[in-house]
Motif scaffolding. Structure first.
Motif, PDB file in Angstrom:
ATOM      1  N   GLY A   1      51.250  44.392   1.403  1.00  0.00           N
ATOM      2  CA  GLY A   1      50.725  43.037   1.324  1.00  0.00           C
ATOM      3  C   GLY A   1      50.982  42.346   0.015  1.00  0.00           C
ATOM      4  N   GLU A   2      51.393  43.086  -0.990  1.00  0.00           N
ATOM      5  CA  GLU A   2      51.615  42.474  -2.298  1.00  0.00           C
ATOM      6  C   GLU A   2      53.085  42.171  -2.559  1.00  0.00           C
ATOM      7  N   GLN A   3      53.944  42.437  -1.565  1.00  0.00           N
ATOM      8  CA  GLN A   3      55.361  42.234  -1.786  1.00  0.00           C
ATOM      9  C   GLN A   3      55.707  40.772  -2.038  1.00  0.00           C
ATOM     10  N   GLU A   4      55.102  39.880  -1.239  1.00  0.00           N
ATOM     11  CA  GLU A   4      55.445  38.464  -1.343  1.00  0.00           C
ATOM     12  C   GLU A   4      54.585  37.787  -2.408  1.00  0.00           C
ATOM     13  N   ALA A   5      55.243  37.173  -3.373  1.00  0.00           N
ATOM     14  CA  ALA A   5      54.516  36.424  -4.398  1.00  0.00           C
ATOM     15  C   ALA A   5      53.888  35.189  -3.758  1.00  0.00           C
ATOM     16  N   ARG A   6      52.656  34.937  -4.103  1.00  0.00           N
ATOM     17  CA  ARG A   6      51.939  33.808  -3.530  1.00  0.00           C
ATOM     18  C   ARG A   6      51.797  32.694  -4.559  1.00  0.00           C
ATOM     19  N   VAL A   7      52.014  31.477  -4.086  1.00  0.00           N
ATOM     20  CA  VAL A   7      51.702  30.303  -4.893  1.00  0.00           C
ATOM     21  C   VAL A   7      50.395  29.762  -4.357  1.00  0.00           C
ATOM     22  N   ASP A   8      49.344  29.839  -5.121  1.00  0.00           N
ATOM     23  CA  ASP A   8      48.022  29.434  -4.663  1.00  0.00           C
ATOM     24  C   ASP A   8      47.624  28.100  -5.273  1.00  0.00           C
ATOM     25  N   VAL A   9      47.131  27.212  -4.420  1.00  0.00           N
ATOM     26  CA  VAL A   9      46.526  25.966  -4.865  1.00  0.00           C
ATOM     27  C   VAL A   9      45.034  26.231  -4.986  1.00  0.00           C
ATOM     28  N   ALA A  10      44.428  25.805  -6.073  1.00  0.00           N
ATOM     29  CA  ALA A  10      43.029  26.120  -6.355  1.00  0.00           C
ATOM     30  C   ALA A  10      42.118  25.697  -5.214  1.00  0.00           C
ATOM     31  N   PRO A  11      41.227  26.575  -4.755  1.00  0.00           N
ATOM     32  CA  PRO A  11      40.260  26.198  -3.708  1.00  0.00           C
ATOM     33  C   PRO A  11      39.438  24.993  -4.143  1.00  0.00           C
TER      34      PRO A  11
END
Length: 639
Positions: A293-303
């Motif tokens: 599950g950690e393979q793909e880097a995530r771009v997160d927009v702040a909640p």
């Protein structure tokens, strides 16, 4: 006019609970009240107290009004898990000798004692069950009872043969160890193989360990069977928003079937739901567990981010980065100039707004350019890997509350998806947007049968709306409902709303006649239930343009009610129009009743079998997770 006062306490006849926005005190029509139309407000004469039939047409200013009541919905409870109890294994030991002798000497007199033949049978002369006197095993009550009944009426053993642990036992242990593939917890069914612990040569010690294993295996297998068929928890204990009769599992037959089965692993797996929806969830769970599950880097927009066109917000850089990562090739080609020229600024300029609108539309959201909760969720790639697994486990638990086979024809309403789906001949025919209950007025989770379609319906105003939202207005202006053409009655007697003393009364039947402003629109589709929930039309079409549609008082509004009515009645939309065109209130029964599932799944497959994930709008996954945790602790002696 002679004024009447009444303090009758009569149960409100509720025809349904539908969703409306909060209303201003001075609304001019009930539809304005429900829509919150401030432009239509007009001042009203104040009204307070009760009216005196004998002396005056005016209220007594000294008469106090009863405090405003409040109607509340169900609450969520701290889950009380099923308790375990000790299995009375010593009874098997004390009765084994006499039962065996009776079976040999007088077989015709022991019809209740059965011997399971084959490798699972132990040499009767060895009397292995005499060593059950010291067996200590706890199990859920139904499981313990089934085990006691089985061993009282069967001489043989199920999991131990003359060589010790049988192959059947090893096959069952392998199936139980794989319980996680069906969203269950393997720790709930773990049994230690005694052969690995037998280092002494004492035959009596070996027999004791084997008998402990025998009962532990039966308890683990029956617990698995029960969990697989009905789920680990009773949803009704979580909240009154769940309404399911907990399934009864025939554990007596299950243990007999296991003992006779030539493929115990296949039997155990078959206890889980076999419908296509469950199988899609199971396949998705296996897929997620097989990848990192950690393979793909995530771009997160702040909640909690909210960016409107023209705003200045530093989170805009993450918004654009997420679109670069997750947007389609076509979208990135269409907006290549914008993406190439963007330098990470915080200004939400028109060209970035157009980029966001395109991304929203591509992902099934309203293309309004407003970066809100739904858009943030999609931009961030939805749920995390672990959150998706949790949602799948919850969904698979909930599938066990429903029938093993959903049927060839049914309507499936999934509240977190804000969609209703019509299935016929086992295939999805169409889907449509719905509006469901707000968090304060949640739609229940239950199943029922569709029975009738009502055209040009009356709206029986729910008691919650009368008491919580209308009563304050009626205390100021008791003629309010009269002016709107609503019918009011107390104890079955129709009377003017002006003649009702609203300062002391709230148990009144109120209904809105059919018409263009009727809150239910032109039709409703009924599946009579204790929650007064049904599907219906609505004059408030604007809500279907929103991504988050938990906005009603509990009923399910359909974006295309005529299409759904035509489907359930086996007629054309033109036929439905003819029924409406009569202008008369009337009902048409469906040719054959069939199921409707008013459900709540934050993970569920679409018609192509791909699992989609949705927001937990009511936080029900959280409460269900707590119930599962309480059950785990109860089973393992924790807490």
């Amino acid at each position: 006019m002679k004024m009447k006062t009444t303090t009758a306490i009569v149960a409100l006849a509720v025809a349904g609970a539908i969703g409306m926005s909060s209303a201003p005190v001075g609304a001019a029509t009930l539809l304005d009240f429900l829509k919150g139309n401030k432009a239509a407000q007009r001042p009203q004469q104040p009204f307070a107290g009760s009216l005196d039939d004998d002396t005056s047409a005016f209220p007594d200013p000294a008469a106090p009004a009863r405090p405003l009541p409040k109607v509340t919905g169900p609450t969520y409870n701290a889950y009380k898990a099923d308790a375990l109890r000790w299995i009375a294994a010593s009874k098997f030991a004390s009765s084994s000798q006499s039962a065996s002798a009776a079976a040999i000497e007088q077989p015709e007199a022991t019809g209740s004692i059965q011997t399971i033949s084959g490798p699972a049978s132990f040499d009767a002369g060895a009397e292995p069950r005499a060593f059950m006197a010291d067996v200590k095993v706890r199990a859920p009550s139904e499981v313990a009872t089934a085990i006691e009944k089985y061993y009282a009426t069967h001489q043989g053993l199920v999991w131990v043969d003359a060589n010790g642990v049988s192959q059947k036992a090893r096959d069952a242990m392998a199936a139980l160890a794989d319980a996680g593939s069906d969203g269950l917890d393997p720790a709930d069914y773990a049994v230690t193989d005694p052969d690995g612990a037998m280092t002494d040569a004492d035959p009596a010690a070996r027999q004791k360990r084997l008998m402990q294993f025998e009962i532990e295996m039966s308890a683990a297998v029956l617990t698995y069977v029960q969990d697989a068929q009905r789920g680990r928890i009773d949803p009704n204990r979580i909240s009154g928003y769940y309404d399911f009769k907990r399934k009864t599992v025939n554990l007596d037959a299950a243990l007999t079937n296991v003992a006779l089965s030539g493929d115990v692993k296949a039997y155990l797996v078959s206890r889980n739901p076999q419908n296509a929806q469950y199988q899609a969830l199971k396949a998705e769970l296996a897929r997620l567990k097989a990848v990192d599950g950690e393979q793909e880097a995530r771009v997160d927009v702040a909640p909690g981010t909210l960016i409107k066109p023209g705003d200045v917000n530093p989170e805009l850089a993450n918004v654009v980065a997420a679109i670069r990562q997750r947007g389609s090739d076509k979208l990135k080609l269409d907006h290549s100039l914008t993406l190439a020229s963007y330098q990470g600024g915080a200004d939400y300029a028109p060209e970035i707004v157009e980029l966001v609108k395109a991304y929203q539309t591509e992902n099934g959201l309203k293309g309004d350019g407003v970066v809100g909760r739904g858009t943030v969720r999609v931009l961030s790639g939805g749920d995390s890997h672990s959150a998706k697994i949790n949602k799948l486990v919850v969904a698979m638990e909930q599938m066990r509350w429903l029938p093993k086979d959903l049927g060839p024809r049914f309507v499936f309403i999934n509240q977190p998806a804000f969609k209703a789906y019509y299935y016929n001949e086992g295939r999805e025919q169409f889907e449509m947007k719905v509006v469901v209950g707000s968090k304060a007025n949640q739609t229940y989770f239950f199943q029922d049968e569709i029975e009738v379609v009502e055209f040009n319906p009356y709206w029986g105003v729910p008691r919650s709306i009368i008491v919580n939202e209308m009563l304050p207005k009626l205390r100021q202006d008791p003629s309010y409902l009269d002016r709107l053409g609503y019918e009011t009655s107390v104890g079955g007697q129709q009377m003017s709303s002006t003649d009702i003393d609203w300062s002391t009364t709230d148990s009144v039947d109120v209904r809105q006649p059919p018409g263009s402003d009727n809150a239910l629109g032109q039709l409703k589709i009924m599946f009579p239930n204790s929650h007064a929930i049904y599907m219906h039309d609505t004059p408030q079409k604007k809500f279907f343009g929103r991504d988050m549609r938990a906005l009603s008082h509990g009923c399910v509004r359909l974006v295309d009610p005529k299409k759904m009515a035509a489907a359930v009645l086996n007629m054309s939309v033109a036929d439905v129009d003819q029924q409406i065109a009569t202008g008369k209130n009337h009902q048409v029964k469906v040719p054959e009743k069939f199921p409707v599932y008013v459900s709540y799944f934050t993970a569920f497959p679409n018609k192509d079998g791909a699992v989609e994930y949705f927001d937990d709008v009511y936080d029900r996954d959280m409460y269900l997770g707590r119930a599962l945790d309480a059950t785990r602790k109860a089973r393992h002696g924790q807490g």
